[in-house]
Structures are given as C-alpha cells and as structure tokens.
Design a protein around this motif. Sequence first.
Motif, PDB file in Angstrom:
ATOM      1  N   LYS A 236      28.627   6.339  21.404  1.00  0.00           N
ATOM      2  CA  LYS A 236      29.014   7.233  22.500  1.00  0.00           C
ATOM      3  C   LYS A 236      30.029   6.571  23.444  1.00  0.00           C
ATOM      4  CE  LYS A 236      24.704   9.758  22.614  1.00  0.00           C
ATOM      5  NZ  LYS A 236      23.326   9.526  23.088  1.00  0.00           N
ATOM      6  N   TYR A 252      36.513  17.466  29.938  1.00  0.00           N
ATOM      7  CA  TYR A 252      35.107  17.238  30.251  1.00  0.00           C
ATOM      8  C   TYR A 252      34.589  15.897  29.754  1.00  0.00           C
ATOM      9  CZ  TYR A 252      33.173  19.250  25.860  1.00  0.00           C
ATOM     10  OH  TYR A 252      32.830  19.518  24.584  1.00  0.00           O
ATOM     11  N   GLU A 253      33.786  15.356  30.630  1.00  0.00           N
ATOM     12  CA  GLU A 253      33.448  13.944  30.564  1.00  0.00           C
ATOM     13  C   GLU A 253      32.778  13.501  29.261  1.00  0.00           C
ATOM     14  OE1 GLU A 253      30.948  11.435  33.485  1.00  0.00           O
ATOM     15  OE2 GLU A 253      32.151  12.823  34.683  1.00  0.00           O
ATOM     16  N   ASP A 254      31.936  14.389  28.721  1.00  0.00           N
ATOM     17  CA  ASP A 254      31.183  14.013  27.539  1.00  0.00           C
ATOM     18  C   ASP A 254      31.939  14.199  26.243  1.00  0.00           C
ATOM     19  OD1 ASP A 254      29.078  13.327  29.098  1.00  0.00           O
ATOM     20  OD2 ASP A 254      28.090  15.283  28.942  1.00  0.00           O
ATOM     21  N   CYS A 255      33.184  14.585  26.339  1.00  0.00           N
ATOM     22  CA  CYS A 255      33.962  14.864  25.131  1.00  0.00           C
ATOM     23  C   CYS A 255      34.073  13.610  24.259  1.00  0.00           C
ATOM     24  CB  CYS A 255      35.346  15.358  25.519  1.00  0.00           C
ATOM     25  SG  CYS A 255      36.275  15.999  24.124  1.00  0.00           S
TER      26      CYS A 255
END
Length: 300
Positions: A236, A252-255
């Motif tokens: 991740k 978006y941050e979790d991309c």
Amino acid sequence: MQEKAYAKVIEKLIDRYILITEDNKKIDALLKGNIKKKREFLVGDIVEIEKAYDKFLITDIKERTNSFIRPPVANIDNLVIVVSLKNPVPDYMLLDKELILCNAKNITPIICINKLDLVKDDNKQIEYVKKTYNTEAEIMFTSAYNGNGINKLFDKLKGKVSAFSGNSGVGKSSITKKLLDLVKKEENIEIGNIGKKSNRGKHTTKAVKLYEITNSTYILDTPGFSSFELYDINYKNLKNYYKIFKNLNCEYEDCMHINEKEDVCAVKKAVTLGKIDKLRYERYVYLYNKLKEMDDKKYK
Ligand SMILES: Nc1nc2c(ncn2[C@@H]2O[C@H](COP(=O)(O)OP(=O)(O)OP(=O)(O)O)[C@@H](O)[C@H]2O)c(=O)[nH]1
Ligand SMILES: [Mg+2]
Ligand SMILES: [Zn+2]
C-alpha cells in the motif's frame, strides 16, 4: 578520566574494527567487553571510542540515519545507481527497485550511466533513461574506461558517504578505482572479467568496506544493494516511493493508481498521455502485485 572521541567504522574484520578518527587517523579498535553482546556495529557507524593503554575500545554508538541488514552498513547519504549501457544492458526493474529503496531509506539517488565509451551519442538507452528518470534523480554519465565524467561525479560525492549499486559487471569497482586514482590513492580493488558467453559479471566484490577518497568523503563498493528485494515495504505504501506519482497529486488519497478509473487517477491519465513511461508504470504494477501476494500469504 579517560579521553573520549568519535570515529567512523570503515571495515569490520573477524576480530576487530578499522576506524577513522575525527582527526583522520586510521586505527584498530575492539569492542569494550561489556557492550560486546548488546549490539552489532556496522560499517558506516559513528562510534564513541576511548583509549585504554595502547588499545582503542568502542564504547558506544551514535544514532543512525539509516541502516541495512544486507549489506550490513549504516549512515548512507547517496546511492550511486550504476547503469551500464552495454555488457551488461540496463536492468530497469533493478533501477526502479533501487530508487524505491532510496526513497524509503532517505538516501539521495544518483543515476550513473557508465560505459559511455561503448555506445554512440544517439544511443536509445540514454534517451530512455533521461526521459523516464529525470524526475527521480540526478543523471550523470561516466566511462571508467577513459575517465570521462569521473571528476564531475567526484564533485557530487564530496563530504558524503556514498554506496554504489547496480548489477554485476556494470563497473562499480572500476568507477571506485578511478575515483581513488583522482586523489592518487591505491587500494586493492578487484575488477571482474565479464564472461564472454553471458556478458554478465559474477559479483567479484564481496567484502563490505568504506573507501576514504578524501577526508570525510567515503565510498562503499559492495554488490549487496544490487540483488536486494523489497521485502520490508508494504504494497500500500509502494506508490509513495515514486517521486513522479507524488508530484501528480492524484485526487483521492487512497488511490493505488491501478484499478481506479482514468478520470479520477492522475497517474493513469499521465501514463495514457505519455507523461509517465508506460513500461515503468507496468513495472510498478508488477511490483505492487508481487508485494501484495507476499502480504496475502502472511495472513493466511
Ligand atoms: N568499456 C568499458 N568497460 C568498463 C567500464 N567500466 C567497467 N568496465 C569493465 O567491465 C567489467 C566489470 O567491471 P567491474 O568494475 O568489476 O564491475 P562491478 O560492477 O564492480 O561488478 P561486481 O563487483 O561483480 O558487482 C570489467 O571488465 C571492467 O574493465 C567502462 O566505462 N567502459
Ligand atoms: Mg565490483
Ligand atoms: Zn491514482
């Protein structure tokens, strides 16, 4: 009271350490009895020493900026990632992994394209490296054969501890030797002969040793960084070690920049537009999947 001072570990032998003191003297030292079992000292460590009769004893260690298990070294400032244009040809997967390592460990990467004497000016690999990696690191050009670019590289390394990496046969030891020649230092550095058949070296260099070029400028010639795996990086976080991805500020941050749609993912868009090299992006996806697979296995 005993006199205390600091020194840098430049070589680790079976029974003792070789250190360079702050006033630039090379000395032998042993671990002080009571700290022997507590910790392992690494090449690159700054240690506290005291003099006991005619011997030097290591009594303590300064906090490290980074450290590695393989190769066992600490406090590396620069990683000179050597890429050979021919014999052997560039290994871009390895280059990507080494850049990830630098970003994860807070080391400044320097890409060094070596064996310039073997190719023409319009070499396609040179163009590829420049285009693909100019956002990631400073790119320098050398020939350890005729000495081109060695002075410039030397200027970059002054006052720092620099390690060399790159697959076997790219010229790490040859460049190290040229750098030592510049300051007229002689050291026993082994240069490998590349097998005619495979055009690949075979890791001639085995010991871990810091070479002092000038006062406070050190280089480490070790093959260890060349074959490392990214075992301690979580999949991740992998994307965080690509400067070019970070610069794009994906919305978006979790991309993860993999399964997301192109209209929300700035990275995928940049790949389509040719702003990020497609092959480098594919290597990212490959590494991501490999790390994820390893992670999935851990929790089964
Ligand atoms: N033509 C040319 N040959 C080079 C150059 N640099 C190194 N070589 C040759 O490439 C071979 C391998 O060089 P080394 O310096 O031993 O490579 P290394 O990266 O230290 O390899 P390992 O210690 O096995 O990891 C030797 O035959 C060198 O003479 C260069 O700039 N040009
Ligand atoms: Mg070598
Ligand atoms: Zn994205």
